[in-house]
Motif scaffolding. Structure first.
Motif, PDB file in Angstrom:
ATOM      1  N   ASN A  59       0.825  -1.205   0.000  1.00  0.00           N
ATOM      2  CA  ASN A  59       0.000   0.000   0.000  1.00  0.00           C
ATOM      3  C   ASN A  59       0.863   1.261   0.000  1.00  0.00           C
ATOM      4  OD1 ASN A  59      -2.720  -0.791  -0.148  1.00  0.00           O
ATOM      5  ND2 ASN A  59      -2.714  -1.399   2.001  1.00  0.00           N
ATOM      6  N   THR A  60       1.908   1.265   0.796  1.00  0.00           N
ATOM      7  CA  THR A  60       2.799   2.421   0.849  1.00  0.00           C
ATOM      8  C   THR A  60       3.476   2.647  -0.493  1.00  0.00           C
ATOM      9  OG1 THR A  60       3.141   2.098   3.222  1.00  0.00           O
ATOM     10  CG2 THR A  60       4.780   3.424   2.066  1.00  0.00           C
ATOM     11  N   SER A  61       3.843   1.565  -1.177  1.00  0.00           N
ATOM     12  CA  SER A  61       4.488   1.704  -2.489  1.00  0.00           C
ATOM     13  C   SER A  61       3.543   2.305  -3.523  1.00  0.00           C
ATOM     14  CB  SER A  61       5.015   0.350  -2.982  1.00  0.00           C
ATOM     15  OG  SER A  61       3.965  -0.483  -3.433  1.00  0.00           O
ATOM     16  N   LEU A  62       2.249   2.176  -3.280  1.00  0.00           N
ATOM     17  CA  LEU A  62       1.253   2.742  -4.199  1.00  0.00           C
ATOM     18  C   LEU A  62       0.764   4.126  -3.764  1.00  0.00           C
ATOM     19  CD1 LEU A  62      -0.840  -0.480  -4.925  1.00  0.00           C
ATOM     20  CD2 LEU A  62       0.906   0.580  -6.364  1.00  0.00           C
ATOM     21  N   GLN A  73      -7.164   1.464  11.660  1.00  0.00           N
ATOM     22  CA  GLN A  73      -6.262   2.604  11.792  1.00  0.00           C
ATOM     23  C   GLN A  73      -5.012   2.405  10.936  1.00  0.00           C
ATOM     24  OE1 GLN A  73      -6.516   0.252  14.172  1.00  0.00           O
ATOM     25  NE2 GLN A  73      -4.498  -0.221  14.948  1.00  0.00           N
ATOM     26  N   SER A  74      -4.228   3.454  10.860  1.00  0.00           N
ATOM     27  CA  SER A  74      -2.951   3.391  10.149  1.00  0.00           C
ATOM     28  C   SER A  74      -2.033   2.392  10.843  1.00  0.00           C
ATOM     29  CB  SER A  74      -2.295   4.777  10.154  1.00  0.00           C
ATOM     30  OG  SER A  74      -0.955   4.705   9.753  1.00  0.00           O
ATOM     31  N   TYR A  75      -1.142   1.796  10.077  1.00  0.00           N
ATOM     32  CA  TYR A  75      -0.184   0.864  10.663  1.00  0.00           C
ATOM     33  C   TYR A  75       0.667   1.551  11.718  1.00  0.00           C
ATOM     34  CZ  TYR A  75       3.453  -2.583  11.194  1.00  0.00           C
ATOM     35  OH  TYR A  75       4.314  -3.493  11.732  1.00  0.00           O
ATOM     36  N   LEU A  76       0.913   2.829  11.543  1.00  0.00           N
ATOM     37  CA  LEU A  76       1.708   3.570  12.523  1.00  0.00           C
ATOM     38  C   LEU A  76       1.025   3.605  13.887  1.00  0.00           C
ATOM     39  CD1 LEU A  76       3.029   6.536  10.364  1.00  0.00           C
ATOM     40  CD2 LEU A  76       4.237   4.468  11.055  1.00  0.00           C
ATOM     41  N   GLY A  77      -0.291   3.339  13.927  1.00  0.00           N
ATOM     42  CA  GLY A  77      -0.997   3.229  15.199  1.00  0.00           C
ATOM     43  C   GLY A  77      -0.625   1.962  15.950  1.00  0.00           C
ATOM     44  N   HIS A  79       2.564   0.097  15.139  1.00  0.00           N
ATOM     45  CA  HIS A  79       4.032   0.135  15.254  1.00  0.00           C
ATOM     46  C   HIS A  79       4.549   1.349  14.489  1.00  0.00           C
ATOM     47  CE1 HIS A  79       3.997  -3.948  16.843  1.00  0.00           C
ATOM     48  NE2 HIS A  79       3.213  -4.290  15.842  1.00  0.00           N
ATOM     49  N   PHE A  80       5.423   2.075  15.102  1.00  0.00           N
ATOM     50  CA  PHE A  80       6.027   3.231  14.445  1.00  0.00           C
ATOM     51  C   PHE A  80       7.313   2.754  13.768  1.00  0.00           C
ATOM     52  CE2 PHE A  80       8.411   7.247  14.255  1.00  0.00           C
ATOM     53  CZ  PHE A  80       7.480   8.015  13.598  1.00  0.00           C
ATOM     54  N   GLU A  81       7.185   2.211  12.580  1.00  0.00           N
ATOM     55  CA  GLU A  81       8.314   1.611  11.859  1.00  0.00           C
ATOM     56  C   GLU A  81       8.489   2.305  10.513  1.00  0.00           C
ATOM     57  OE1 GLU A  81       8.037  -2.846  13.732  1.00  0.00           O
ATOM     58  OE2 GLU A  81       7.000  -2.463  11.859  1.00  0.00           O
ATOM     59  N   LEU A  82       9.344   3.304  10.505  1.00  0.00           N
ATOM     60  CA  LEU A  82       9.558   4.082   9.292  1.00  0.00           C
ATOM     61  C   LEU A  82      10.439   3.359   8.276  1.00  0.00           C
ATOM     62  CD1 LEU A  82       9.912   7.642  10.827  1.00  0.00           C
ATOM     63  CD2 LEU A  82       7.903   6.554   9.831  1.00  0.00           C
ATOM     64  N   TYR A  83      11.010   2.221   8.644  1.00  0.00           N
ATOM     65  CA  TYR A  83      11.770   1.408   7.691  1.00  0.00           C
ATOM     66  C   TYR A  83      10.877   0.945   6.533  1.00  0.00           C
ATOM     67  CZ  TYR A  83      16.141   0.772  10.262  1.00  0.00           C
ATOM     68  OH  TYR A  83      17.348   0.957  10.860  1.00  0.00           O
ATOM     69  N   ILE A  84       9.593   1.020   6.745  1.00  0.00           N
ATOM     70  CA  ILE A  84       8.655   0.616   5.694  1.00  0.00           C
ATOM     71  C   ILE A  84       8.803   1.495   4.454  1.00  0.00           C
ATOM     72  CG2 ILE A  84       6.179   0.596   5.145  1.00  0.00           C
ATOM     73  CD1 ILE A  84       5.755  -0.599   7.946  1.00  0.00           C
ATOM     74  N   LEU A  85       9.159   2.742   4.643  1.00  0.00           N
ATOM     75  CA  LEU A  85       9.285   3.657   3.501  1.00  0.00           C
ATOM     76  C   LEU A  85      10.359   3.207   2.507  1.00  0.00           C
ATOM     77  CD1 LEU A  85       8.763   7.029   5.375  1.00  0.00           C
ATOM     78  CD2 LEU A  85       7.179   5.901   3.807  1.00  0.00           C
ATOM     79  N   LEU A  87      11.564   0.222   2.191  1.00  0.00           N
ATOM     80  CA  LEU A  87      11.154  -1.093   1.698  1.00  0.00           C
ATOM     81  C   LEU A  87      10.088  -0.968   0.609  1.00  0.00           C
ATOM     82  CD1 LEU A  87      10.994  -3.157   5.004  1.00  0.00           C
ATOM     83  CD2 LEU A  87      12.716  -3.294   3.199  1.00  0.00           C
ATOM     84  N   SER A  88       9.262   0.062   0.711  1.00  0.00           N
ATOM     85  CA  SER A  88       8.217   0.246  -0.296  1.00  0.00           C
ATOM     86  C   SER A  88       8.808   0.577  -1.666  1.00  0.00           C
ATOM     87  CB  SER A  88       7.235   1.324   0.141  1.00  0.00           C
ATOM     88  OG  SER A  88       7.845   2.593   0.152  1.00  0.00           O
ATOM     89  N   VAL A  89       9.990   1.166  -1.694  1.00  0.00           N
ATOM     90  CA  VAL A  89      10.667   1.434  -2.969  1.00  0.00           C
ATOM     91  C   VAL A  89      11.048   0.104  -3.631  1.00  0.00           C
ATOM     92  CG1 VAL A  89      12.704   2.477  -4.037  1.00  0.00           C
ATOM     93  CG2 VAL A  89      11.510   3.673  -2.199  1.00  0.00           C
ATOM     94  N   LEU A  90      11.494  -0.855  -2.825  1.00  0.00           N
ATOM     95  CA  LEU A  90      11.832  -2.175  -3.371  1.00  0.00           C
ATOM     96  C   LEU A  90      10.586  -2.897  -3.890  1.00  0.00           C
ATOM     97  CD1 LEU A  90      14.447  -3.305  -0.729  1.00  0.00           C
ATOM     98  CD2 LEU A  90      14.877  -2.552  -3.072  1.00  0.00           C
TER      99      LEU A  90
END
Length: 167
Positions: A59-62, A73-77, A79-85, A87-90
């Motif tokens: 979803n983040t990649s899109l 709620q948002s996933y950040l609700g 876990h606050f895991e900004l590494y997802i950003l 990873l979404s590029v991959l």
């Protein structure tokens, strides 16, 4: 005579320790990725973690940042895991849960290199004759640890990404 043969073997490992480190790390990575793909193909990922991360990263990649359908709620609700950003590029290259399996194995196995170089520097003393060979042993003691192998094969978690910087 046997002492000379042992000396030759240790000299071989001492001279080629970094090459051996690369070869064994690539082989171990291939084996763990293969086992991860086997688990994926045979529906052996029993928890929801791989599915949740895959959906959030997809979803983040899109452009739908941190969205998921499992919780409203948002996933950040959760876990606050900004590494997802990053990873979404991959996921733009290959949006498949197996991408996460590959990344997790590579990140965990990459920790072998800092362990090796740290151990080699610690063992560089006049009393220690083969510091690189001994450092190779230390590095693979980490990689062959059942807990490390379990971390590589159990679902997907961002927490394992901290092994490399901590190493």
């Amino acid at each position: 005579m046997p002492d000379t043969r042992l000396q030759q073997i240790l000299n071989f490992f001492e001279r080629r320790a970094v090459l051996i480190l690369w070869i064994l790390t690539i082989a171990m990575s291939g084996a763990l990725i293969g086992l991860g793909f086997y688990k994926y193909a045979n529906f052996q990922y029993a928890s929801l973690d791989l599915a949740i991360y895959s959906q959030v990263i997809w979803n983040t990649s899109l452009g739908r940042l941190f969205e998921m359908s499992i919780h409203p709620q948002s996933y950040l609700g959760d876990h606050f895991e900004l590494y997802i950003l990053p990873l979404s590029v991959l996921y733009k290259i290959w949006s498949d849960p197996r991408t996460l399996i590959i990344i997790q194995v590579i990140i965990i196995n990459a920790a072998v290199f800092p362990f090796f170089f740290l151990a080699r520097n610690l063992f560089k003393k006049p009393a220690i004759k083969f510091p690189s060979a001994l450092a190779l042993l230390v590095a693979y003691t980490f990689l062959l640890n059942p807990q490390v192998i379990n971390a590589a094969l159990f679902e997907f978690h961002i927490i394992v990404f901290f092994i490399l910087p901590l190493a």
